[in-house]
Write a protein that holds these residues in place. Structure first.
Motif, PDB file in Angstrom:
ATOM      1  N   GLY A  96      11.385  96.438 -33.263  1.00 49.34           N
ATOM      2  CA  GLY A  96      12.329  96.081 -34.315  1.00 49.34           C
ATOM      3  C   GLY A  96      13.547  95.417 -33.708  1.00 49.34           C
ATOM      4  N   ASN A  97      14.331  94.784 -34.544  1.00 45.53           N
ATOM      5  CA  ASN A  97      15.529  94.141 -34.004  1.00 45.53           C
ATOM      6  C   ASN A  97      16.785  94.532 -34.772  1.00 45.53           C
ATOM      7  OD1 ASN A  97      15.044  92.815 -36.367  1.00 45.53           O
ATOM      8  ND2 ASN A  97      14.987  90.768 -35.500  1.00 45.53           N
ATOM      9  N   VAL A  98      16.676  95.577 -35.594  1.00 49.35           N
ATOM     10  CA  VAL A  98      17.811  95.933 -36.432  1.00 49.35           C
ATOM     11  C   VAL A  98      18.376  97.306 -36.086  1.00 49.35           C
ATOM     12  CG1 VAL A  98      18.554  96.321 -38.809  1.00 49.35           C
ATOM     13  CG2 VAL A  98      16.911  94.526 -38.311  1.00 49.35           C
ATOM     14  N   ASN A  99      17.517  98.304 -35.929  1.00 52.85           N
ATOM     15  CA  ASN A  99      17.975  99.686 -35.780  1.00 52.85           C
ATOM     16  C   ASN A  99      17.407 100.345 -34.538  1.00 52.85           C
ATOM     17  OD1 ASN A  99      19.413  99.821 -38.255  1.00 52.85           O
ATOM     18  ND2 ASN A  99      17.499 100.049 -39.342  1.00 52.85           N
ATOM     19  N   TYR A 100      17.991 101.461 -34.183  1.00 53.87           N
ATOM     20  CA  TYR A 100      17.491 102.331 -33.131  1.00 53.87           C
ATOM     21  C   TYR A 100      16.606 103.361 -33.831  1.00 53.87           C
ATOM     22  CZ  TYR A 100      17.567 105.754 -29.350  1.00 53.87           C
ATOM     23  OH  TYR A 100      17.211 106.636 -28.370  1.00 53.87           O
ATOM     24  N   ILE A 101      15.295 103.271 -33.623  1.00 54.92           N
ATOM     25  CA  ILE A 101      14.339 104.126 -34.315  1.00 54.92           C
ATOM     26  C   ILE A 101      13.575 104.935 -33.280  1.00 54.92           C
ATOM     27  CG2 ILE A 101      12.347 104.168 -35.863  1.00 54.92           C
ATOM     28  CD1 ILE A 101      13.368 101.486 -36.976  1.00 54.92           C
ATOM     29  N   VAL A 102      13.427 106.242 -33.538  1.00 48.85           N
ATOM     30  CA  VAL A 102      12.705 107.115 -32.616  1.00 48.85           C
ATOM     31  C   VAL A 102      11.639 107.907 -33.358  1.00 48.85           C
ATOM     32  CG1 VAL A 102      14.645 107.362 -31.011  1.00 48.85           C
ATOM     33  CG2 VAL A 102      14.349 109.012 -32.828  1.00 48.85           C
ATOM     34  N   ARG A 103      10.605 108.308 -32.621  1.00 46.97           N
ATOM     35  CA  ARG A 103       9.572 109.201 -33.152  1.00 46.97           C
ATOM     36  C   ARG A 103       9.773 110.547 -32.480  1.00 46.97           C
ATOM     37  NH1 ARG A 103       4.293 107.522 -34.618  1.00 46.97           N
ATOM     38  NH2 ARG A 103       4.717 105.702 -33.335  1.00 46.97           N
ATOM     39  N   SER A 104       9.810 111.592 -33.288  1.00 45.53           N
ATOM     40  CA  SER A 104       9.910 112.964 -32.806  1.00 45.53           C
ATOM     41  C   SER A 104       8.732 113.724 -33.390  1.00 45.53           C
ATOM     42  CB  SER A 104      11.236 113.586 -33.245  1.00 45.53           C
ATOM     43  OG  SER A 104      11.328 114.923 -32.806  1.00 45.53           O
ATOM     44  N   GLY A 105       7.685 113.905 -32.594  1.00 44.25           N
ATOM     45  CA  GLY A 105       6.461 114.511 -33.110  1.00 44.25           C
ATOM     46  C   GLY A 105       5.818 113.571 -34.112  1.00 44.25           C
ATOM     47  N   ASN A 106       5.581 114.050 -35.328  1.00 42.89           N
ATOM     48  CA  ASN A 106       4.991 113.237 -36.396  1.00 42.89           C
ATOM     49  C   ASN A 106       6.048 112.621 -37.303  1.00 42.89           C
ATOM     50  OD1 ASN A 106       2.317 113.685 -35.629  1.00 42.89           O
ATOM     51  ND2 ASN A 106       2.229 115.597 -36.786  1.00 42.89           N
ATOM     52  N   THR A 107       7.311 112.726 -36.920  1.00 45.06           N
ATOM     53  CA  THR A 107       8.415 112.246 -37.750  1.00 45.06           C
ATOM     54  C   THR A 107       9.063 111.024 -37.118  1.00 45.06           C
ATOM     55  OG1 THR A 107       8.846 114.501 -38.481  1.00 45.06           O
ATOM     56  CG2 THR A 107      10.610 112.912 -38.814  1.00 45.06           C
ATOM     57  N   VAL A 108       9.288 109.986 -37.936  1.00 44.53           N
ATOM     58  CA  VAL A 108      10.024 108.804 -37.488  1.00 44.53           C
ATOM     59  C   VAL A 108      11.440 108.910 -38.031  1.00 44.53           C
ATOM     60  CG1 VAL A 108      10.176 106.288 -37.613  1.00 44.53           C
ATOM     61  CG2 VAL A 108       7.946 107.390 -37.380  1.00 44.53           C
ATOM     62  N   LEU A 109      12.406 108.797 -37.140  1.00 46.73           N
ATOM     63  CA  LEU A 109      13.816 108.930 -37.501  1.00 46.73           C
ATOM     64  C   LEU A 109      14.498 107.578 -37.381  1.00 46.73           C
ATOM     65  CD1 LEU A 109      14.398 112.105 -35.329  1.00 46.73           C
ATOM     66  CD2 LEU A 109      14.035 112.045 -37.799  1.00 46.73           C
ATOM     67  N   ARG A 110      15.245 107.222 -38.422  1.00 45.74           N
ATOM     68  CA  ARG A 110      15.984 105.960 -38.411  1.00 45.74           C
ATOM     69  C   ARG A 110      17.326 106.188 -39.101  1.00 45.74           C
ATOM     70  NH1 ARG A 110      12.706 101.856 -40.117  1.00 45.74           N
ATOM     71  NH2 ARG A 110      10.884 103.147 -39.922  1.00 45.74           N
ATOM     72  N   PRO A 111      18.310 105.358 -38.782  1.00 47.67           N
ATOM     73  CA  PRO A 111      19.623 105.498 -39.418  1.00 47.67           C
ATOM     74  C   PRO A 111      19.526 105.261 -40.932  1.00 47.67           C
ATOM     75  CG  PRO A 111      19.719 103.947 -37.574  1.00 47.67           C
ATOM     76  CD  PRO A 111      18.284 104.256 -37.816  1.00 47.67           C
ATOM     77  N   THR A 112      20.393 105.917 -41.664  1.00 42.91           N
ATOM     78  CA  THR A 112      20.454 105.690 -43.106  1.00 42.91           C
ATOM     79  C   THR A 112      21.440 104.568 -43.401  1.00 42.91           C
ATOM     80  OG1 THR A 112      22.167 107.366 -43.357  1.00 42.91           O
ATOM     81  CG2 THR A 112      19.898 108.084 -43.662  1.00 42.91           C
ATOM     82  N   GLY A 113      21.332 104.001 -44.584  1.00 43.29           N
ATOM     83  CA  GLY A 113      22.247 102.957 -45.020  1.00 43.29           C
ATOM     84  C   GLY A 113      22.801 103.301 -46.394  1.00 43.29           C
ATOM     85  N   HIS A 114      23.607 102.423 -46.936  1.00 45.63           N
ATOM     86  CA  HIS A 114      24.205 102.682 -48.249  1.00 45.63           C
ATOM     87  C   HIS A 114      23.144 102.778 -49.352  1.00 45.63           C
ATOM     88  CE1 HIS A 114      23.853  98.280 -48.257  1.00 45.63           C
ATOM     89  NE2 HIS A 114      23.766  98.393 -49.559  1.00 45.63           N
ATOM     90  N   TRP A 115      21.964 102.210 -49.119  1.00 47.40           N
ATOM     91  CA  TRP A 115      20.873 102.215 -50.087  1.00 47.40           C
ATOM     92  C   TRP A 115      20.011 103.475 -50.004  1.00 47.40           C
ATOM     93  CZ3 TRP A 115      21.410  99.237 -45.800  1.00 47.40           C
ATOM     94  CH2 TRP A 115      20.599  99.564 -44.725  1.00 47.40           C
TER      95      TRP A 115
END
Length: 50
Positions: free
Chosen positions: A10-29
């Protein structure tokens, strides 16, 4: 403890996988998206992510 893996490509956010969960930053939406996903779940739609 589950090790986190940074997902690349990706080129927008810092995204990580923790086990079976994908974590990404939240936005106003994000509250609107969460509300939509809850609605779909209540209506029995099984294809929405949790």
């Amino acid at each position: 403890m589950t090790q986190e893996e940074v997902l690349t490509g990706g080129n927008v956010n810092y995204i990580v996988r923790s086990g079976n969960t994908v974590l990404r930053p939240t936005g106003h939406w994000s509250p609107c998206v969460h509300e939509l996903l809850l609605h779909l779940e209540k209506e029995g739609f099984l294809g929405a992510p949790e």
